[in-house]
Motif scaffolding. Structure first.
Motif, PDB file in Angstrom:
ATOM      1  N   ASN A 156       0.811  -1.217   0.000  1.00  0.00           N
ATOM      2  CA  ASN A 156       0.000   0.000   0.000  1.00  0.00           C
ATOM      3  C   ASN A 156       0.844   1.267   0.000  1.00  0.00           C
ATOM      4  OD1 ASN A 156      -3.150  -0.546   0.564  1.00  0.00           O
ATOM      5  ND2 ASN A 156      -1.938  -2.152   1.551  1.00  0.00           N
ATOM      6  N   LEU A 157       2.153   1.110  -0.016  1.00  0.00           N
ATOM      7  CA  LEU A 157       3.038   2.279  -0.005  1.00  0.00           C
ATOM      8  C   LEU A 157       3.287   2.754  -1.435  1.00  0.00           C
ATOM      9  CD1 LEU A 157       4.846   4.227   1.547  1.00  0.00           C
ATOM     10  CD2 LEU A 157       6.674   2.528   1.421  1.00  0.00           C
ATOM     11  N   ASP A 158       2.817   3.946  -1.758  1.00  0.00           N
ATOM     12  CA  ASP A 158       2.962   4.523  -3.090  1.00  0.00           C
ATOM     13  C   ASP A 158       4.222   5.390  -3.124  1.00  0.00           C
ATOM     14  OD1 ASP A 158       2.690   5.491  -5.613  1.00  0.00           O
ATOM     15  OD2 ASP A 158       0.830   6.603  -5.258  1.00  0.00           O
ATOM     16  N   ILE A 159       5.259   4.896  -3.773  1.00  0.00           N
ATOM     17  CA  ILE A 159       6.536   5.607  -3.831  1.00  0.00           C
ATOM     18  C   ILE A 159       6.394   6.953  -4.554  1.00  0.00           C
ATOM     19  CG2 ILE A 159       8.937   5.486  -4.574  1.00  0.00           C
ATOM     20  CD1 ILE A 159       8.287   3.514  -2.415  1.00  0.00           C
ATOM     21  N   ARG A 160       5.506   7.025  -5.552  1.00  0.00           N
ATOM     22  CA  ARG A 160       5.356   8.254  -6.336  1.00  0.00           C
ATOM     23  C   ARG A 160       4.849   9.423  -5.494  1.00  0.00           C
ATOM     24  NH1 ARG A 160       1.563   5.731 -10.825  1.00  0.00           N
ATOM     25  NH2 ARG A 160       0.747   4.886  -8.870  1.00  0.00           N
ATOM     26  N   SER A 161       4.148   9.114  -4.409  1.00  0.00           N
ATOM     27  CA  SER A 161       3.588  10.186  -3.575  1.00  0.00           C
ATOM     28  C   SER A 161       4.655  10.876  -2.728  1.00  0.00           C
ATOM     29  CB  SER A 161       2.502   9.619  -2.657  1.00  0.00           C
ATOM     30  OG  SER A 161       3.045   8.660  -1.766  1.00  0.00           O
ATOM     31  N   PHE A 162       5.880  10.336  -2.722  1.00  0.00           N
ATOM     32  CA  PHE A 162       6.957  10.959  -1.941  1.00  0.00           C
ATOM     33  C   PHE A 162       7.270  12.379  -2.410  1.00  0.00           C
ATOM     34  CE2 PHE A 162       9.280   6.996  -0.096  1.00  0.00           C
ATOM     35  CZ  PHE A 162       8.120   6.691   0.588  1.00  0.00           C
ATOM     36  N   ASN A 163       7.007  12.655  -3.702  1.00  0.00           N
ATOM     37  CA  ASN A 163       7.306  13.985  -4.229  1.00  0.00           C
ATOM     38  C   ASN A 163       6.520  15.071  -3.497  1.00  0.00           C
ATOM     39  OD1 ASN A 163       9.055  12.923  -6.141  1.00  0.00           O
ATOM     40  ND2 ASN A 163       7.426  12.635  -7.648  1.00  0.00           N
ATOM     41  N   THR A 164       5.295  14.763  -3.125  1.00  0.00           N
ATOM     42  CA  THR A 164       4.447  15.750  -2.466  1.00  0.00           C
ATOM     43  C   THR A 164       4.387  15.569  -0.954  1.00  0.00           C
ATOM     44  OG1 THR A 164       2.525  14.327  -2.880  1.00  0.00           O
ATOM     45  CG2 THR A 164       3.002  16.053  -4.495  1.00  0.00           C
ATOM     46  N   LEU A 165       4.519  14.327  -0.473  1.00  0.00           N
ATOM     47  CA  LEU A 165       4.361  14.054   0.955  1.00  0.00           C
ATOM     48  C   LEU A 165       5.690  13.884   1.675  1.00  0.00           C
ATOM     49  CD1 LEU A 165       1.394  11.491   0.823  1.00  0.00           C
ATOM     50  CD2 LEU A 165       1.294  13.960   1.170  1.00  0.00           C
ATOM     51  N   GLY A 166       6.808  13.911   0.919  1.00  0.00           N
ATOM     52  CA  GLY A 166       8.107  13.684   1.535  1.00  0.00           C
ATOM     53  C   GLY A 166       8.455  14.703   2.601  1.00  0.00           C
ATOM     54  N   VAL A 167       8.147  15.977   2.328  1.00  0.00           N
ATOM     55  CA  VAL A 167       8.467  17.040   3.292  1.00  0.00           C
ATOM     56  C   VAL A 167       7.664  16.850   4.576  1.00  0.00           C
ATOM     57  CG1 VAL A 167       8.403  19.521   3.710  1.00  0.00           C
ATOM     58  CG2 VAL A 167       9.064  18.648   1.458  1.00  0.00           C
ATOM     59  N   ILE A 168       6.375  16.534   4.422  1.00  0.00           N
ATOM     60  CA  ILE A 168       5.532  16.293   5.597  1.00  0.00           C
ATOM     61  C   ILE A 168       6.078  15.129   6.402  1.00  0.00           C
ATOM     62  CG2 ILE A 168       3.203  15.745   6.403  1.00  0.00           C
ATOM     63  CD1 ILE A 168       2.131  16.942   3.814  1.00  0.00           C
ATOM     64  N   GLY A 169       6.455  14.056   5.701  1.00  0.00           N
ATOM     65  CA  GLY A 169       6.975  12.872   6.378  1.00  0.00           C
ATOM     66  C   GLY A 169       8.261  13.149   7.142  1.00  0.00           C
ATOM     67  N   ILE A 170       9.148  13.946   6.548  1.00  0.00           N
ATOM     68  CA  ILE A 170      10.412  14.269   7.213  1.00  0.00           C
ATOM     69  C   ILE A 170      10.161  15.076   8.489  1.00  0.00           C
ATOM     70  CG2 ILE A 170      12.528  15.635   7.000  1.00  0.00           C
ATOM     71  CD1 ILE A 170      12.575  14.838   4.032  1.00  0.00           C
ATOM     72  N   PHE A 171       9.270  16.079   8.391  1.00  0.00           N
ATOM     73  CA  PHE A 171       8.954  16.883   9.578  1.00  0.00           C
ATOM     74  C   PHE A 171       8.291  16.034  10.661  1.00  0.00           C
ATOM     75  CE2 PHE A 171       9.843  20.605   7.049  1.00  0.00           C
ATOM     76  CZ  PHE A 171      10.270  21.525   7.992  1.00  0.00           C
ATOM     77  N   TYR A 172       7.384  15.143  10.244  1.00  0.00           N
ATOM     78  CA  TYR A 172       6.740  14.238  11.210  1.00  0.00           C
ATOM     79  C   TYR A 172       7.775  13.345  11.884  1.00  0.00           C
ATOM     80  CZ  TYR A 172       4.317  10.089  12.891  1.00  0.00           C
ATOM     81  OH  TYR A 172       3.902   9.034  13.651  1.00  0.00           O
ATOM     82  N   PHE A 173       8.704  12.808  11.088  1.00  0.00           N
ATOM     83  CA  PHE A 173       9.747  11.921  11.597  1.00  0.00           C
ATOM     84  C   PHE A 173      10.594  12.617  12.665  1.00  0.00           C
ATOM     85  CE2 PHE A 173      14.195  10.453  11.231  1.00  0.00           C
ATOM     86  CZ  PHE A 173      14.023   9.122  11.558  1.00  0.00           C
ATOM     87  N   ILE A 174      10.996  13.852  12.396  1.00  0.00           N
ATOM     88  CA  ILE A 174      11.870  14.586  13.321  1.00  0.00           C
ATOM     89  C   ILE A 174      11.102  15.035  14.564  1.00  0.00           C
ATOM     90  CG2 ILE A 174      13.288  16.662  13.597  1.00  0.00           C
ATOM     91  CD1 ILE A 174      13.957  16.430  10.598  1.00  0.00           C
ATOM     92  N   ILE A 175       9.916  15.614  14.348  1.00  0.00           N
ATOM     93  CA  ILE A 175       9.152  16.172  15.470  1.00  0.00           C
ATOM     94  C   ILE A 175       8.702  15.078  16.434  1.00  0.00           C
ATOM     95  CG2 ILE A 175       7.001  17.349  16.075  1.00  0.00           C
ATOM     96  CD1 ILE A 175       7.380  19.035  13.553  1.00  0.00           C
ATOM     97  N   ARG A 176       8.379  13.894  15.913  1.00  0.00           N
ATOM     98  CA  ARG A 176       7.970  12.797  16.806  1.00  0.00           C
ATOM     99  C   ARG A 176       9.121  12.386  17.723  1.00  0.00           C
ATOM    100  NH1 ARG A 176       8.584   7.365  16.967  1.00  0.00           N
ATOM    101  NH2 ARG A 176       6.998   6.205  18.136  1.00  0.00           N
ATOM    102  N   ILE A 177      10.341  12.303  17.175  1.00  0.00           N
ATOM    103  CA  ILE A 177      11.503  11.939  17.995  1.00  0.00           C
ATOM    104  C   ILE A 177      11.735  12.979  19.088  1.00  0.00           C
ATOM    105  CG2 ILE A 177      14.012  11.640  17.965  1.00  0.00           C
ATOM    106  CD1 ILE A 177      13.759  10.411  15.203  1.00  0.00           C
ATOM    107  N   VAL A 178      11.677  14.261  18.696  1.00  0.00           N
ATOM    108  CA  VAL A 178      11.865  15.333  19.678  1.00  0.00           C
ATOM    109  C   VAL A 178      10.782  15.283  20.739  1.00  0.00           C
ATOM    110  CG1 VAL A 178      11.936  17.840  19.997  1.00  0.00           C
ATOM    111  CG2 VAL A 178      13.041  16.802  18.002  1.00  0.00           C
TER     112      VAL A 178
END
Length: 292
Positions: A156-178
Motif C-alpha cells: 500500500n506504499l505509493d513511492i510516487r507520492s513521496f514527491n508531495t508528501l516527503g516534506v511532511i513525512g520528514i517533519f513528522y519523523f523529526i518532530i515525533r523523535i523530539v
C-alpha cells in the motif's frame, strides 16, 4: 510506540532493572493513550470535514469503544476460567486465537480499532492467572501473521507520492523523535525517577511500527477523500525509517542506562548452564560517553 522492537532488544540482551521495568510500563500505557487519543481525533476530524454531522455519529463510536472494552474484559475472564491445567497446548492456542479473532471481528464490524480491546483482553487474562506460558505459545504463532501484515503494508506504499508528501513525512519523523524524548524527560522529572531513566527513556521510545500502521489503515478506511491515503503513506514511509534507527536507539538506551551489563549472562544449551558474553568496550568506545 513499537512494543515488539523494544521487547526483542530486551530479550536478546537479557536487560534487567528499574529502567526496563519503567520502559515496559510506559510503552504499554503509551499505546493505550495513543488508541484513545486517535479515536477522539478521528471523531473530531470527521465532525469538521463532514456536512451536517449529527451528535449520534460522534457519540456512537464512543459507545462502541466502551462496549468493545467490556466484551474484551469478559473474554479475558472467560479465557482464564477455560484454561484448566488439563488443557493441551493446541486447545489453549485455539481458545485464545478464537476469542482474539472474535473481538477483532466485532470491532471491524463497527469501524473501531481492535487494538485497545485486545490489549485489555490480554491484561485481564495475565492479571487473573499469571500464566506466562500462554504468552510464549501465542508468540510462536505470530511471526507469519506479522510477516503478512508488513507485506500488505508495503503493497500500500505509493513511492510516487513521496514527491508531495516527503516534506511532511520528514517533519513528522523529526518532530515525533523530539516530542518523545522531551515528553519522557519532563515526565521523569515530575515523577522524580533516577538519572538513568530520565536521560535515556525517550531514546528507547523511538521505535514505531505495528500500532501506528494499524491505526493508519483504520484511518484510511474511515476518513473521506485523499486524507486517509495521505495519512497511510506518511505513517508507512516514516515507519521504515523508525524501524531502521529505532532498535539501535533502544539498544543504546539500554546500554547507557546500565540495563545491559558489560558482563552479560545468557542461557546456554544445558538446563543450568550459563555462558558469559562480554561486550568489549574497545569495539564500542562510545559506551564511555554514556557515563557523562
Amino acid at each position: 510506540t513499537a512494543t515488539a522492537s523494544t521487547m526483542v532488544t530486551i530479550r536478546q540482551y537479557h536487560a534487567r532493572g528499574i529502567f526496563v521495568n519503567t520502559l515496559l510500563q510506559v510503552v504499554a500505557f503509551d499505546d493505550a493513550v495513543c488508541l484513545i487519543a486517535f479515536s477522539v481525533a478521528l471523531a473530531f476530524v470527521n465532525s469538521n470535514i463532514g456536512a451536517g454531522v449529527s451528535t449520534s455519529e460522534i457519540i456512537l463510536p464512543i459507545i462502541y469503544n466502551i462496549g468493545a472494552l467490556v466484551i474484551a474484559f469478559v473474554s479475558g475472564v472467560i479465557l482464564s476460567k477455560l484454561m484448566t491445567p488439563k488443557r493441551s497446548e493446541d486447545n489453549r492456542l485455539i481458545l485464545t486465537i478464537s476469542l482474539l479473532l472474535g473481538i477483532a471481528g466485532l470491532c471491524a464490524a463497527v469501524d473501531i480499532s481492535p487494538l485497545l480491546p485486545c490489549m485489555l483482553f490480554g491484561t485481564t487474562y495475565i492479571n487473573m492467572t499469571k500464566d506466562k506460558e500462554l504468552y510464549k505459545q501465542v508468540e510462536r504463532f505470530t511471526p507469519p501473521i506479522l510477516s503478512i501484515f508488513f507485506v500488505v503494508s508495503g503493497m500500500n506504499l505509493d513511492i510516487r507520492s513521496f514527491n508531495t508528501l516527503g516534506v511532511i513525512g520528514i517533519f513528522y519523523f523529526i518532530i515525533r523523535i523530539v516530542g518523545k524524548y522531551l515528553g519522557a524527560y519532563l515526565g521523569c522529572i515530575i515523577a522524580k525517577t533516577t538519572k538513568e531513566v530520565r536521560n535515556y527513556l525517550g531514546l528507547a521510545l523511538i521505535p514505531q511500527a505495528g500500532v501506528a500502521i494499524g491505526l493508519a489503515f483504520l484511518g484510511r478506511r474511515i476518513l473521506s477523500g485523499t486524507m486517509g491515503n495521505t495519512l497511510l503513506t506518511i505513517i508507512l514511509s516514516s515507519s521504515v525509517l523508525y524501524e531502521l534507527i529505532g532498535p539501535v536507539s533502544a539498544k543504546i538506551a539500554l546500554l547507557c542506562s546500565g540495563a545491559i551489563k558489560m558482563d552479560n549472562t545468557t542461557p546456554g544449551e544445558g538446563k543450568d548452564e550459563l555462558k558469559t558474553e562480554k561486550i568489549s568496550e574497545k569495539r564500542a568506545p562510545w559506551l564511555q560517553d554514556c557515563k557523562h
